[in-house]
Design a protein around this motif. Structure first.
Motif, PDB file in Angstrom:
ATOM      1  N   ARG A 113      44.127  31.166  44.213  1.00 45.52           N
ATOM      2  CA  ARG A 113      44.553  31.359  42.836  1.00 45.52           C
ATOM      3  C   ARG A 113      43.768  30.004  42.045  1.00 45.52           C
ATOM      4  N   LEU A 117      41.388  30.249  38.760  1.00 44.18           N
ATOM      5  CA  LEU A 117      41.750  29.711  37.336  1.00 44.18           C
ATOM      6  C   LEU A 117      40.649  28.679  37.022  1.00 44.18           C
ATOM      7  N   ARG A 182      45.324  35.999  34.193  1.00 42.05           N
ATOM      8  CA  ARG A 182      44.579  34.811  34.408  1.00 42.05           C
ATOM      9  C   ARG A 182      44.300  33.922  33.289  1.00 42.05           C
TER      10      ARG A 182
END
Length: 645
Positions: A113, A117, A182
């Motif tokens: 994740r 990002l 996101r």
């Protein structure tokens, strides 16, 4: 075991690889430069006589030019201790005080994740860069030109522009296929409170990407183009990528510049850092809109031993410096401190460069003040110390501040530096009171005079004789002098020799007995010091005969000070009584004189004599005090029991 994202990065940041490697090798003093973190030694992984093993403490890696071994602190511990990866991590984490996180089954998912990002953040960097070059960025380009930032500098720092629209970045990223969650998780947009589409956090602002030491964009800072905007500067909100208390703007580039020998400079804002870099001062960083935190100080000290705080030359800048001091005091250790370069009134580093050139800023940086001097300025600036109570309040405040320093050695050195500054503050008053310290013929008895002169002399002579005992006792046991600073300053010391010796004690008592004696001999001469120590009432005093006994020295000094105070008190009462005799002499006058005389007698009665076990008889024999008291009581009973005739 999977570790949370960022844990290993923080571990490597906190760990000094030079210290880790230094336990296994002997550094080559000729090739190594400890100040720059550039260390060389014979390689611990293969046999060699020359120092081909290189450690870069600033960047956190090692490399051998002979066997080509390379890695970081974790890999070095693995290889030299023959342990697994997690065991090496545990060893280093324990050394730097980082607890190992609990096992997280979703660690890999979180790491993925974070990677996603950072990709979104890089896409935002490109959008802002493109917008600056577009028609909408014309005003922003003109502003940057007015600020003197060249295109090369703008490219180096990847400066961009956020258009005024509410969804410019949101629409751009959405069209690129970036999922809404996101964008929100990156802190680039906020949910609408009115049920509409999310809106951009940054609008109509010049944009500064904020990168971590590994070069990843983790946040943005934006400078408003509208002068009416409530927030002139705005940072990204805290996210999974960004914790502003643990980040410094431009740290990656600054670390490289500091590795080349530049002084590490801490400014207040992005524009200061960029202006300094354009002017050739590459080792510059800035906190992100908050006071410098303990975590940020740790980052600074990993790069340089004495970072320079280059703060704005206004009251807010000075107050910011004071807050940094409070944060740093418990953390300083040998070789790790701060210096402070305050800008001219109303200017920041960027202003100073544009007004006076980079040489003026370099001069400020090179002349930066040690932290102890700014600490002293904070406690004394704009205040008057014209009374004992105010001086005592200053002493108490300074003791409390210095008490926050955990390292006892540094705490002692700070105490000595404060004593020096305190001496300088009050020295003019002392010099004026004692005739500028000029030698005056001594009026006290010569060395051959008997100790009974104390009883026979007038008040002024008695005071000088007792001053000699005080000064000799403190010279013999200087560690107790700090307890009597205020009383020493109030000593009249009409004798110039006494005045100079007193000032030496006030200034150098913390240096130790040998150093103090050397300073005293330089100030008054060896013969004069020896003559003082040979005075019978001085030489026979237990505190001088037993140097280094703090309890005895403390009791002696306190007693002699009390006697001097009592002598002055009776002198003042007698003087007042003489004036009152011009009127009607009554019982009140007699009572006042009696009380003053009794106070003097109590003070002059030696506390040390009261505590001795023996008295001395008229013939010089020693008599047990308890036995003498019992014998006197028996005589009294015999006398009063005789029948009257």
């Amino acid at each position: 075991m999977s570790l949370p994202p960022g844990f290993l990065d923080e571990l490597r940041t906190r760990t000094s690889i030079a210290q880790v490697v230094g336990r296994k090798v002997s550094w080559d003093a000729r090739k190594s430069n400890q100040g720059k973190g550039d260390m060389w030694a014979p390689c611990p992984f293969h046999q060699e006589k020359t120092a081909s093993f290189h450690v870069d403490d600033k960047k956190g890696y090692y490399y051998c030019f002979g066997c080509h071994a390379k890695g970081d602190a974790i890999s070095f511990v693995r290889e030299t201790e023959n342990v697994e990866f997690m065991e090496a991590v545990r060893i280093l984490a324990q050394e730097v005080g980082m607890p190992i996180p609990e096992r997280d089954p979703r660690a890999q998912e979180k790491a993925d994740r974070i990677s996603d990002l950072t990709e979104v953040m890089e896409a935002a960097v490109r959008f802002f860069r493109m917008s600056l070059r577009a028609a909408a960025g014309a005003e922003a380009r003109a502003y940057l030109e007015r600020r003197g930032l060249s295109e090369a500098t703008q490219d180096t720092f990847e400066i961009g522009f956020a258009p005024p629209g509410w969804q410019g970045l949101w629409d751009h990223l959405s069209e690129k296929g970036v999922a809404p969650d996101r964008i929100l998780d990156c802190g680039l947009a906020r949910e609408s409170q009115k049920g509409g589409k999310p809106y951009d956090v940054f609008r109509n602002r010049i944009m500064f990407p904020i990168r971590d030491p590994r070069g990843r964009c983790i946040a943005f800072g934006g400078r408003a183009m509208d002068p009416e905007d409530n927030a002139k500067y705005l940072n990204s909100p805290e996210t999974a990528l960004f914790d502003k208390s643990r980040v410094l703007y431009n740290l990656g580039r600054a670390r490289e510049a500091a590795g080349r020998g530049e002084a590490l400079v801490v400014a207040e804002g992005y524009m200061d850092v960029i202006a300094m870099a354009q002017a050739g001062i590459g080792a510059a960083v800035a906190p992100l809109g908050t006071a410098v935190t303990g975590e940020q100080l740790g980052l600074l000290w990993r790069v340089a031993d004495e970072p320079v705080m280059a703060l704005d030359g206004d009251r807010a800048g000075v107050q910011a410096a004071y807050r940094v001091i409070d944060t740093a005091l418990p953390m300083i250790e040998a070789g790790k401190s701060l210096r402070f370069a305050l800008m001219p009134e109303g200017q920041d580093p960027d202003d100073l460069i544009r007004a006076s050139g980079v040489a003026a800023l370099r001069e400020r940086i090179e002349g930066a003040l040690p932290m102890v001097e700014l600490l002293w300025q904070r406690e004394t600036e704009g205040r008057s110390f014209d009374s004992p109570e105010r001086k005592a309040a200053l002493d108490q405040a300074l003791r409390e501040v210095i008490g926050r320093i955990r390292d006892p050695s540094i705490r002692g050195h700070y105490g000595q530096a404060i004593r020096e500054l305190r001496w300088q503050l009050f020295a003019p008053k002392r010099a004026a009171r004692s005739g500028g310290g000029r030698w005056q013929p001594p009026q006290a008895p010569r060395p051959g005079t008997k100790a009974s002169a104390l009883a026979a002399a007038d008040t002024a002579t008695q005071e000088r004789l007792r001053e000699a005992v005080i000064l000799a006792a403190l010279a013999a046991t200087p560690e107790v002098a700090v307890e009597f600073d205020g009383a020493l300053e109030r000593l009249d010391c009409r004798d110039g020799l006494h005045a100079r010796l007193r000032d030496v004690i006030l200034r150098h008592a913390g240096d130790g007995p040998d150093a103090l004696r050397e300073k005293a001999e330089a100030a008054i001469g060896r013969e004069a010091l020896e003559n003082l120590m040979r005075l019978p009432h001085v030489a026979l005093n237990p505190a001088i005969r037993r140097p280094g006994d703090p309890d005895l020295a403390r009791m002696t000094v306190a007693e002699e000070l009390a006697k001097i105070s009592a002598l002055k008190g009776i002198a003042e009462e007698i003087s007042d009584a003489i004036e009152d005799l011009g009127g009607v002499a009554d019982e009140a006058l007699t009572w006042r004189l009696g009380q003053a005389a009794e106070a003097r007698n109590r003070a002059l009665r030696s506390q040390q004599e009261d505590k001795t076990e023996y008295d001395t008889a008229d013939n010089g024999a020693r008599i047990n005090r308890d036995e003498r008291h019992a014998f006197d009581a028996l005589l009294d009973r015999i006398t009063f029991s005789k029948p009257r005739r």
